[in-house]
Design an enzyme around this catalytic site. Structure first.
Site, PDB file in Angstrom:
ATOM      1  N   SER A 258       0.840  -1.225  -0.033  1.00 58.57           N
ATOM      2  CA  SER A 258       0.010  -0.046  -0.055  1.00 58.57           C
ATOM      3  C   SER A 258       1.108   1.373   0.010  1.00 58.57           C
ATOM      4  O   SER A 258       1.728   1.199  -0.645  1.00 58.57           O
ATOM      5  CB  SER A 258      -1.020  -0.081   1.317  1.00 58.57           C
TER       6      SER A 258
ATOM      7  N   TYR B  88      -5.201   7.923  -6.540  1.00 61.19           N
ATOM      8  CA  TYR B  88      -4.578   7.065  -5.912  1.00 61.19           C
ATOM      9  C   TYR B  88      -5.064   6.463  -4.543  1.00 61.19           C
ATOM     10  O   TYR B  88      -4.711   5.573  -4.071  1.00 61.19           O
ATOM     11  CB  TYR B  88      -3.070   7.538  -6.099  1.00 61.19           C
TER      12      TYR B  88
ATOM     13  N   LYS C 118      -5.583   2.909  -2.801  1.00 57.11           N
ATOM     14  CA  LYS C 118      -4.758   2.454  -1.862  1.00 57.11           C
ATOM     15  C   LYS C 118      -5.722   2.138  -0.314  1.00 57.11           C
ATOM     16  O   LYS C 118      -5.741   1.167   0.154  1.00 57.11           O
ATOM     17  CB  LYS C 118      -3.669   3.275  -1.356  1.00 57.11           C
TER      18      LYS C 118
END
Length: 277
Positions: free
Chosen positions: A134, A148, A152
């Site tokens: 991650s 993004y 994650k």
């Protein structure tokens, strides 16, 4: 104990360093990249221990073939490391549906698919370890990285559910959250096709910071990240689900946890007690 690893995203960066460290430790490693030419140095450095495999993570058929090839060449898979990724920079309003979908295919759907493909193998052998790479962006948000961050956060949520589901069947799940490492992430960031002047102020400084971050002298060494992951996989005792890696990572996570506590206190003060209206 010699383990059989499948590591995605092994072009230069964290994946390459991890694959090399695992091979150096005597393990056998199937490594992937979109183009196998990026894996030539790894294969040449560790003949017999490194198995290069071409993999476009967004292609379901290639994912199936990569897992099948890794299992056939190695005789099974003990460790899956979902490391492949990529960054897109743009404010929420700037990012198109197609750009968002592409980002989530890489950051969420691909790792989910690979986990689903290796789980029958791991359950059958009674053990396995899935390591999902991650980011600090799995704990906190940054302007310009909403897509993004969303990927994650989703990866971490999936990992938490998977740990509860697969743990009783002998499969460990770990989320590693690297801090700043010299991976050229900032210089490889692509920008959304639409950029708007209205968001130049909150996102411009952040983009500049990311562009220079990977070349900063204070950035961590990918080899140090790799060593920590090897330690996690080798650990006999139960390990935490989430493991930040890097001194700076712990500082940022502490900040994120403090902000979460303050937000919770503010929310409690807002909604508890008699309504005002």
């Amino acid at each position: 104990m010699v383990r059989r690893w499948l590591v995605t995203g092994c072009s230069p960066g964290l994946g390459e360093a991890l694959a090399a460290a695992a091979a150096r430790a005597g393990h056998r490693v199937a490594v992937t990249a979109r183009k196998t030419a990026a894996l030539d140095d790894l294969a040449a450095a560790w003949p017999g221990r490194i198995t290069p495999i071409a993999l476009e993570l967004r292609d379901a058929a290639q994912c199936e073939e990569a897992v099948r090839t890794a299992a056939d060449r190695l005789g099974g898979i003990d460790v899956l490391v979902n490391n492949a990724g990529g960054g897109l920079f743009g404010a929420v309003e700037e990012v198109s549906d197609a750009e968002l979908r592409d980002q989530l295919e890489t950051l969420v759907i691909g790792p989910w698919r690979l986990a689903r493909l290796v789980l029958p193998l791991m359950r059958a052998q009674g053990h396995g370890h899935i390591v999902n790479v991650s980011s600090l962006a799995g704990r906190m948000a940054f302007p310009g990285l909403g897509e993004y961050v969303a990927g994650k956060y989703a990866l971490e949520g999936m990992s938490q559910a998977l740990a509860a589901e697969a743990g009783p069947r002998g499969v460990r799940v770990t989320v590693v959250e690297p801090g700043v490492f010299a991976t050229r992430y900032g210089t490889s960031l692509t920008e959304a096709g639409r950029r708007m002047p209205e968001y130049a102020e909150p996102t411009g400084a952040m983009l500049d910071a990311f562009r220079v971050m990977a070349d900063d002298a204070e950035s961590g060494r990918p080899e140090d990240f790799a060593a920590r992951v090897l330690d996690i996989v080798a650990a006999d005792a139960p390990t935490p689900l989430r493991v930040p890696i890097g001194d700076d990572a712990y500082a940022y996570v502490d900040m994120a946890e403090q902000a979460a506590r303050e937000e919770l206190a503010a929310a409690r003060a807002l909604v508890q007690g008699p309504p005002r209206l």
